[in-house]
Structure formats: structure tokens, C-alpha cells
Design a protein around this motif. Structure first.
Motif, PDB file in Angstrom:
ATOM      1  N   GLU A 253     -31.728  36.246 -37.535  1.00  0.00           N
ATOM      2  CA  GLU A 253     -32.384  37.503 -37.151  1.00  0.00           C
ATOM      3  C   GLU A 253     -32.651  37.498 -35.641  1.00  0.00           C
ATOM      4  O   GLU A 253     -32.415  38.482 -34.961  1.00  0.00           O
TER       5      GLU A 253
ATOM      6  N   GLN B  88     -32.443  35.200 -53.484  1.00  0.00           N
ATOM      7  CA  GLN B  88     -31.902  34.338 -52.432  1.00  0.00           C
ATOM      8  C   GLN B  88     -32.553  34.669 -51.085  1.00  0.00           C
ATOM      9  O   GLN B  88     -32.827  33.773 -50.289  1.00  0.00           O
ATOM     10  N   GLU B  89     -32.801  35.946 -50.845  1.00  0.00           N
ATOM     11  CA  GLU B  89     -33.461  36.332 -49.597  1.00  0.00           C
ATOM     12  C   GLU B  89     -34.928  35.900 -49.599  1.00  0.00           C
ATOM     13  O   GLU B  89     -35.452  35.473 -48.566  1.00  0.00           O
TER      14      GLU B  89
ATOM     15  N   GLY C 134     -33.157  41.616 -42.086  1.00  0.00           N
ATOM     16  CA  GLY C 134     -32.319  41.495 -43.265  1.00  0.00           C
ATOM     17  C   GLY C 134     -33.095  41.709 -44.550  1.00  0.00           C
ATOM     18  O   GLY C 134     -34.240  41.285 -44.672  1.00  0.00           O
ATOM     19  N   GLY C 135     -32.467  42.415 -45.487  1.00  0.00           N
ATOM     20  CA  GLY C 135     -33.106  42.711 -46.763  1.00  0.00           C
ATOM     21  C   GLY C 135     -34.012  43.928 -46.724  1.00  0.00           C
ATOM     22  O   GLY C 135     -34.602  44.289 -47.730  1.00  0.00           O
TER      23      GLY C 135
ATOM     24  N   ARG D 190     -35.411  45.789 -53.278  1.00  0.00           N
ATOM     25  CA  ARG D 190     -34.102  45.567 -52.657  1.00  0.00           C
ATOM     26  C   ARG D 190     -33.877  44.098 -52.280  1.00  0.00           C
ATOM     27  O   ARG D 190     -32.753  43.618 -52.228  1.00  0.00           O
ATOM     28  N   ILE D 191     -34.942  43.373 -52.006  1.00  0.00           N
ATOM     29  CA  ILE D 191     -34.838  41.979 -51.572  1.00  0.00           C
ATOM     30  C   ILE D 191     -34.414  41.112 -52.752  1.00  0.00           C
ATOM     31  O   ILE D 191     -35.017  41.170 -53.820  1.00  0.00           O
ATOM     32  N   THR D 192     -33.387  40.296 -52.556  1.00  0.00           N
ATOM     33  CA  THR D 192     -32.892  39.418 -53.619  1.00  0.00           C
ATOM     34  C   THR D 192     -33.704  38.119 -53.677  1.00  0.00           C
ATOM     35  O   THR D 192     -34.404  37.774 -52.721  1.00  0.00           O
TER      36      THR D 192
ATOM     37  N   GLY E  81     -28.484  44.491 -43.349  1.00  0.00           N
ATOM     38  CA  GLY E  81     -27.754  43.742 -44.367  1.00  0.00           C
ATOM     39  C   GLY E  81     -28.634  42.661 -44.954  1.00  0.00           C
ATOM     40  O   GLY E  81     -29.854  42.781 -45.006  1.00  0.00           O
ATOM     41  N   ARG E  82     -28.012  41.595 -45.346  1.00  0.00           N
ATOM     42  CA  ARG E  82     -28.675  40.492 -46.027  1.00  0.00           C
ATOM     43  C   ARG E  82     -29.489  39.639 -45.055  1.00  0.00           C
ATOM     44  O   ARG E  82     -29.093  39.440 -43.916  1.00  0.00           O
ATOM     45  N   TYR E  83     -30.622  39.100 -45.513  1.00  0.00           N
ATOM     46  CA  TYR E  83     -31.426  38.166 -44.727  1.00  0.00           C
ATOM     47  C   TYR E  83     -30.836  36.776 -44.901  1.00  0.00           C
ATOM     48  O   TYR E  83     -30.674  36.304 -46.020  1.00  0.00           O
ATOM     49  N   ILE E  84     -30.542  36.118 -43.784  1.00  0.00           N
ATOM     50  CA  ILE E  84     -29.996  34.761 -43.834  1.00  0.00           C
ATOM     51  C   ILE E  84     -31.041  33.754 -43.372  1.00  0.00           C
ATOM     52  O   ILE E  84     -31.341  32.791 -44.061  1.00  0.00           O
TER      53      ILE E  84
END
Length: 182
Positions: A61, A166-167, A47-48, A162-164, A53-56
């Protein structure tokens, strides 16, 4: 998670789990010249990163990777390689009794159960680097260029951008604790 698979599925399985700022496909391309023999390479974008998609969380994962491996009936694994961020997923795979893993190589992660100071410093460092990247507008930092060369440094910077935040928080939160609780 987006899972790349390279090679013949009939050959021994090698799983490459990339560190932060490198996608699974990037790691595969970097390691490809050194992979001697015929293998089926499984290289997830966590993720990320890359096409994922997004890393949770590392648990999420791992669940996605396990679902993929079970669906494909890939239970015998020649090698699991995890670097930094990838170790959290690799460690879970290594400890899952559903799989027979011949070799595992985990590179660059702290296995400390209560590392709140390290966790917070890492989070702050990544957030600071993200702000500096936005402010500079550079394609890559000079320190990354010195360590990895221009092309890889630009690729890593693009992935990092690209990594937020939050991630970043999810990637740095309790990673060490999660490893030991598997």
C-alpha cells in the motif's frame, strides 16, 4: 490502492488514510465539513476497500502511495492523518526522507513490536464478525448503528463484507512489527 484527489493541486497537501471498513473517499466525505481552508486532499482507498483491488500488505500500500506522490511531485505535505489500518501506511510516509511533512496525526493503533496475542485475537474477532454478518444478512449490526448511526454503519458493513479472510489476515499480520521496523 485507488487514490482519490480532491481540491486544487496547488494548495497544501493533506493525506487521509482511512481505518478498516472505511474507504478513503468515505473518510473524505466524513471529514469534509471540518476541513477549513483550501487544501489538496489525497484520500486513498486501501486494498479491500472502495475502488481498490486486493489488500496485500502495508508495504505494498505504501509503495503505491509513494509512487503516486512522487509521480505528481507532491513532496511537501501539510498533514498526514492515519486512523487504525491507515497508520501503517502513514507511519512509512512520515519516516520517508523523500517527503517534508509538517504535521502527522496517527489515531488508534498499537505500537507494540511483539503483539502476537493481540494480532491473533484481532484476526479471530474480525473473522467471527464476518461469519455473523453473513449469517444474519443484516445491512448493519446494531452495535455499529448505535456507535455511528444507520448510514455510516451500513457503509462500514458493506465495506467489511467486501474484505476477504485473506485480506483480514494480511491486515492484522505483523502490523505492529512492521511499524517499528521502518
Amino acid at each position: 490502492m485507488y487514490i482519490h484527489e480532491f481540491g486544487n493541486p496547488e494548495h497544501p497537501k493533506v493525506i487521509l488514510l482511512a481505518p478498516m471498513m472505511i474507504s478513503g473517499e468515505n473518510l473524505y466525505q466524513l471529514m469534509k465539513p471540518y476541513l477549513k481552508g483550501d487544501y489538496c486532499i489525497i484520500a486513498p482507498d486501501q486494498g479491500g476497500h472502495g475502488k481498490a483491488g486486493r489488500y496485500i500488505s502495508a508495504d505494498d500500500e505504501y509503495r503505491q502511495l509513494k509512487d503516486y506522490l512522487v509521480e505528481k511531485e507532491y513532496f511537501d505535505i501539510k498533514l498526514v492523518y492515519g486512523a487504525s489500518l491507515g497508520v501503517a501506511v502513514g507511519w512509512r510516509l512520515f519516516n520517508d526522507q523523500c517527503f517534508i511533512i509538517e504535521h502527522a496525526w496517527f489515531d488508534g493503533v498499537a505500537l507494540k513490536k511483539n503483539a502476537w496475542l493481540l494480532e491473533n485475537i484481532t484476526r479471530l474477532l474480525f473473522r467471527q464478525k464476518k461469519r455473523a454478518l453473513k449469517k444474519s444478512g443484516a445491512a448493519a449490526s446494531q452495535s455499529l448503528i448505535r456507535m455511528y448511526g444507520n448510514d455510516l454503519a451500513e457503509l462500514m458493513t458493506k465495506n467489511f463484507d467486501r474484505i476477504t479472510n485473506q485480506e483480514i489476515d494480511a491486515m492484522t499480520a505483523n502490523k505492529e512489527k512492521e511499524l517499528l521496523e521502518v
